[in-house]
Design a protein around this motif. Structure first.
Motif, PDB file in Angstrom:
ATOM      1  N   TRP A 195       0.820  -1.203   0.000  1.00 47.64           N
ATOM      2  CA  TRP A 195       0.000   0.000   0.000  1.00 47.64           C
ATOM      3  C   TRP A 195       0.859   1.260   0.000  1.00 47.64           C
ATOM      4  O   TRP A 195       0.580   2.221  -0.700  1.00 47.64           O
ATOM      5  N   LEU A 196       1.913   1.249   0.809  1.00 49.82           N
ATOM      6  CA  LEU A 196       2.749   2.433   0.911  1.00 49.82           C
ATOM      7  C   LEU A 196       3.871   2.439  -0.122  1.00 49.82           C
ATOM      8  O   LEU A 196       4.357   3.506  -0.495  1.00 49.82           O
ATOM      9  N   GLY A 197       4.282   1.259  -0.540  1.00 52.70           N
ATOM     10  CA  GLY A 197       5.403   1.194  -1.464  1.00 52.70           C
ATOM     11  C   GLY A 197       4.964   0.868  -2.876  1.00 52.70           C
ATOM     12  O   GLY A 197       4.816   1.737  -3.719  1.00 52.70           O
ATOM     13  N   ILE A 232       0.122   3.972  -3.009  1.00 49.56           N
ATOM     14  CA  ILE A 232      -0.323   5.362  -3.009  1.00 49.56           C
ATOM     15  C   ILE A 232       0.187   6.072  -4.258  1.00 49.56           C
ATOM     16  O   ILE A 232      -0.526   6.850  -4.892  1.00 49.56           O
ATOM     17  N   THR A 233       1.442   5.778  -4.617  1.00 47.81           N
ATOM     18  CA  THR A 233       2.061   6.426  -5.775  1.00 47.81           C
ATOM     19  C   THR A 233       1.268   6.165  -7.045  1.00 47.81           C
ATOM     20  O   THR A 233       0.899   7.099  -7.767  1.00 47.81           O
ATOM     21  N   VAL A 238      -3.139   7.283 -11.234  1.00 45.15           N
ATOM     22  CA  VAL A 238      -4.428   6.904 -11.821  1.00 45.15           C
ATOM     23  C   VAL A 238      -5.441   8.034 -11.707  1.00 45.15           C
ATOM     24  O   VAL A 238      -6.094   8.392 -12.691  1.00 45.15           O
ATOM     25  N   ILE A 239      -5.574   8.620 -10.528  1.00 44.69           N
ATOM     26  CA  ILE A 239      -6.588   9.670 -10.346  1.00 44.69           C
ATOM     27  C   ILE A 239      -6.240  10.928 -11.143  1.00 44.69           C
ATOM     28  O   ILE A 239      -7.119  11.647 -11.611  1.00 44.69           O
ATOM     29  N   ASN A 240      -4.947  11.177 -11.334  1.00 42.60           N
ATOM     30  CA  ASN A 240      -4.546  12.305 -12.182  1.00 42.60           C
ATOM     31  C   ASN A 240      -4.804  12.016 -13.650  1.00 42.60           C
ATOM     32  O   ASN A 240      -5.091  12.931 -14.424  1.00 42.60           O
ATOM     33  N   PHE A 248      -8.241  13.128  -4.634  1.00 39.86           N
ATOM     34  CA  PHE A 248      -7.399  11.993  -4.269  1.00 39.86           C
ATOM     35  C   PHE A 248      -7.806  11.366  -2.938  1.00 39.86           C
ATOM     36  O   PHE A 248      -7.861  10.142  -2.815  1.00 39.86           O
ATOM     37  N   VAL A 249      -8.086  12.174  -1.932  1.00 41.59           N
ATOM     38  CA  VAL A 249      -8.392  11.635  -0.604  1.00 41.59           C
ATOM     39  C   VAL A 249      -9.673  10.798  -0.626  1.00 41.59           C
ATOM     40  O   VAL A 249      -9.657   9.636  -0.190  1.00 41.59           O
TER      41      VAL A 249
END
Length: 459
Positions: A195-197, A232-233, A238-240, A248-249
């Motif tokens: 998730w974080l990496g 997250i990266t 994707v959202i951009n 994003f949140v």
């Protein structure tokens, strides 16, 4: 012999020096701030890493396509040299060997990436390849986002990964993993690392721990296909891509909820439910996961975090390991996206394949009252090839809610062959291509209604 009994770490919070505690806390808090702190700016909420990425895109927009071309050519030339001449300085260097000594399939994909990007930059060859609806779209709209996000994510991700945050939070979550997901507590670390990496980190961790006897076949298959989540990266990318970076949140919260639902339901369905509870060496599992003697979860997690942080050198982590992360993301991922993305967009633009494969989802989308359901349906199966493709295909859809749903589903689908899927197939984790496709469809059907419900509440 399996190793599912982990020796407890001795110590308590008071047994460490202030400097050791700070070495865990300070880098971890900086990492959390950069990657997870919501920041208000014109147009909505974002995170600091996204702001840095947007700054690079705004100030260097004219040169980024040329820079990306240069990076792809470095990858291709390095791969060709490695395959033809097998230079020792590459083969004996773990980083360079992993980067350039790839399988024949990825070699061909890199060659195609070089051809496609040259055609797109100079607008030569087949218009179907360099069109602004195909290769040109990938080059000018998608790759600059990847370049800038990878730059800062690669440099600063070690702050999250290397200074004990995973060990601390993973241990705190251990009491959740067994009763809710029927998995060992240590699997929480695989999930958090993904998730974080990056999802590939989770797959590599899972495969290694399966081979070392910490996970059974069932546990390894479940963790690899359920908890090797999109980072997250990539979620930010994707959202951009669907032009909703200001959301994003709520987007990431939606993905988190949908992924948790899938993690609870999927292991109860075949093919995952049919996997044996047998270790890599063939021995059957015995339920013997014991509580850590003399330490509560907080103390144990804190002790593990401090021990992890003590062994790290901040300069080494940021300026050497971080720079390697950036190069790995730039040189390994960008060519794959250029090749696979262009091919998929050509298929989407000039053939009815995705429309046909997506037709079974049309009644579901209409039942869920998703606007522009026909356009949305053809994006859903595209995610099996590459996670970014649904969002690229959806970028022209007018409805913000539909673009939001497609982006969230694409992240939640998880099994995309351009990266996580290929890595799962190449690993010792016991899953095959047919099973991966079935799990992909199951994830789509489970997460889509959850995401649609939340989208209706947001929009």
């Amino acid at each position: 012999m399996n190793k599912n009994n982990q020796a407890p770490v001795k110590g308590s919070c008071s047994s460490y020096k202030i400097s050791e505690i700070l070495k865990f806390l300070v880098p971890s808090l900086i990492g959390v701030t950069l990657f997870m702190l919501p920041v208000s700016q014109a147009g909505g909420i974002t995170i600091p890493i996204a702001m840095l990425s947007n700054w690079v895109q705004a100030h260097f927009a004219d040169v980024l396509p040329t820079v990306v071309l240069f990076l792809v050519m470095i990858t291709v030339i390095g791969t060709i040299v490695t395959k033809l001449f097998t230079p020792k300085f590459i083969l004996k260097n773990e980083f360079l060997n992993n980067l350039f000594n790839v399988t024949p399939v990825w070699f061909v994909i890199r060659i195609l990436a070089a051809i496609f990007i040259v055609m797109a930059v100079y607008e030569i060859g087949f218009e179907a390849i360099f069109s602004l609806n195909t290769g040109g779209l990938v080059l000018y709209d998608l790759l600059p986002i990847l370049f800038s996000v990878f730059l800062f994510a690669g440099l600063f991700l070690p702050l999250l990964l290397n200074f004990g945050l995973l060990e601390f939070v993973g241990t705190l979550l251990s009491k959740v993993m067994r009763p809710v997901f029927n998995l060992p507590g240590r699997s929480a670390i695989d999930c958090i690392a993904s998730w974080l990496g990056d999802g590939t980190i989770g797959v590599l961790l899972t495969s290694k721990q399966y081979e070392d006897g910490f996970y059974t076949k069932r546990e390894a298959a479940v963790i690899g296909t359920t908890f090797s989540l999109v980072s997250i990266t990539f979620s930010l990318v994707v959202i951009n891509t669907v032009n909703l970076g200001n959301m994003f949140v709520p987007f990431y919260v939606t993905v988190t909820i949908a992924s948790l639902v899938a993690a609870i339901v999927l292991p109860k369905l075949p093919p995952l439910s049919k996997k044996e509870d047998r270790f890599f060496d063939g021995t059957l599992k015995v339920e013997n996961e014991k509580a850590l003697a003399g330490l509560n979860n907080f103390s144990h997690g804190f002790a593990q975090a401090i021990e992890k942080a003590k062994s790290q050198d901040l300069i080494q982590v940021i300026f050497i390991d971080g720079f390697k992360n950036v190069l790995d993301m730039w040189l390994a991922v960008i060519p794959i996206v250029m090749a696979v993305g262009t091919i998929a967009l050509v298929i989407a633009e000039y053939t009815p394949i995705f429309k046909i494969l997506g037709l079974p989802f049309l009644p579901v989308l209409m039942l869920l009252q998703i606007p522009e359901a026909m356009a949305a349906s053809q994006t859903l199966v595209a995610g099996f090839a590459d996670m970014l493709l649904p969002s690229v295909l959806a970028s022209g859809i007018e409805s913000e809610m539909t673009r939001f749903v497609i982006a969230a589903v694409s992240v939640s689908q998880l099994i995309y062959l351009s990266e996580v899927g290929a890595l799962l197939l190449a690993s010792k984790i016991p899953v095959n291509l047919k099973e991966l496709f079935i799990i992909f469809i199951q994830r789509t059907l489970i997460t889509l209604p959850v995401i649609a419900l939340i989208a209706h509440l947001i929009f």
